[in-house]
Design an enzyme around this catalytic site. Structure first.
Site, PDB file in Angstrom:
ATOM      1  N   HIS A  19      32.902  36.413  28.621  1.00 39.03           N
ATOM      2  CA  HIS A  19      32.055  35.736  28.337  1.00 39.03           C
ATOM      3  C   HIS A  19      33.865  34.996  27.677  1.00 39.03           C
ATOM      4  CE1 HIS A  19      30.789  39.811  26.390  1.00 39.03           C
ATOM      5  NE2 HIS A  19      29.687  39.199  27.139  1.00 39.03           N
ATOM      6  N   LYS A  43      20.536  46.904  21.589  1.00 41.13           N
ATOM      7  CA  LYS A  43      21.358  47.857  21.608  1.00 41.13           C
ATOM      8  C   LYS A  43      22.181  48.976  20.539  1.00 41.13           C
ATOM      9  CE  LYS A  43      22.766  44.498  25.154  1.00 41.13           C
ATOM     10  NZ  LYS A  43      23.474  43.636  25.313  1.00 41.13           N
ATOM     11  N   ARG A  96      25.544  35.810  35.433  1.00 39.17           N
ATOM     12  CA  ARG A  96      25.614  36.207  36.541  1.00 39.17           C
ATOM     13  C   ARG A  96      25.184  36.816  37.333  1.00 39.17           C
ATOM     14  NH1 ARG A  96      27.805  41.132  32.899  1.00 39.17           N
ATOM     15  NH2 ARG A  96      25.219  40.744  31.999  1.00 39.17           N
ATOM     16  N   SER A 133      29.925  43.923  29.374  1.00 36.02           N
ATOM     17  CA  SER A 133      30.649  44.827  28.554  1.00 36.02           C
ATOM     18  C   SER A 133      30.037  45.989  28.059  1.00 36.02           C
ATOM     19  CB  SER A 133      29.862  43.936  26.669  1.00 36.02           C
ATOM     20  OG  SER A 133      30.606  42.739  26.888  1.00 36.02           O
TER      21      SER A 133
END
Ligand code: PNS
Length: 165
Positions: A19, A43, A96, A133
């Site tokens: 991040h 989430k 990514r 994360s």
């Protein structure tokens, strides 16, 4: 002269070195950058939003990130409402892998449809390509060392075990 304002939104649960890498790159591209902690209804969160905000503030303050960076939280509705309120025409997301492209593309198209807000994808340093994360949450919950993957402020916080209390 129009100023270029962008938003980097995310769950930041917790903030990672990936991040910070994206925030650093984005801060160098825009006149003002809003780093926004947003609730993701899809989430299950580890940390309350206020805690994520504090960790993000500490992590950015202790980093070499320069520029006009505003750190805030948003749980009042659509992300694009925040962007419109602060005059931002761009959302910045780190990508990514192809998995991230597939996850982000529908959101980018919906956000453009909702409010003509464009999404810019930035490639992080490959050193952070495997950091997420969710992995940090898992390693931390099982007592592992997450310090290679998170900013020092987050490592200190997770080390205390406070988030599991
Ligand atoms: O870090 P994350 O969990 O991948 O971030 C996803 C996030 C929070 C940016 C996304 O869930 C989001 O934009 N939530 C706000 C609600 C919203 O505006 N939804 C409609 C457009 S996708």
């Amino acid at each position: 002269m129009s100023s270029r304002i962008a938003v980097v939104p995310g769950s930041f649960d917790p903030p990672t070195l990936g991040h910070l890498d994206v925030i650093r790159r984005a801060a160098s591209l825009y006149d003002q950058l809003h780093v926004l902690v947003v609730h993701n209804p899809g989430k299950e969160a580890m940390l309350p939003i206020a805690q994520r905000l504090t960790l993000l503030e500490r992590s950015i303050a202790e980093s070499d990130i320069e520029g006009d960076v505003v750190i805030a939280a948003w749980s009042m509705g659509l992300l694009v409402d925040y962007a419109t309120d602060v005059g931002a025409g761009v959302l910045v997301k780190g990508i990514r892998s192809q998995v991230d492209v597939a996850y982000e593309t529908p959101m980018a198209i919906v956000n453009r449809h909702l409010a003509h807000v464009e999404t810019v994808f930035l490639l992080p340093d490959p050193a952070h390509a495997l950091v997420s994360s969710s992995l940090v949450r898992q390693v931390s919950a099982l007592g592992g060392d997450v310090s290679p993957f998170v900013p020092p402020a987050v490592a200190r916080f997770l080390d205390t075990g406070a988030q599991r209390a």
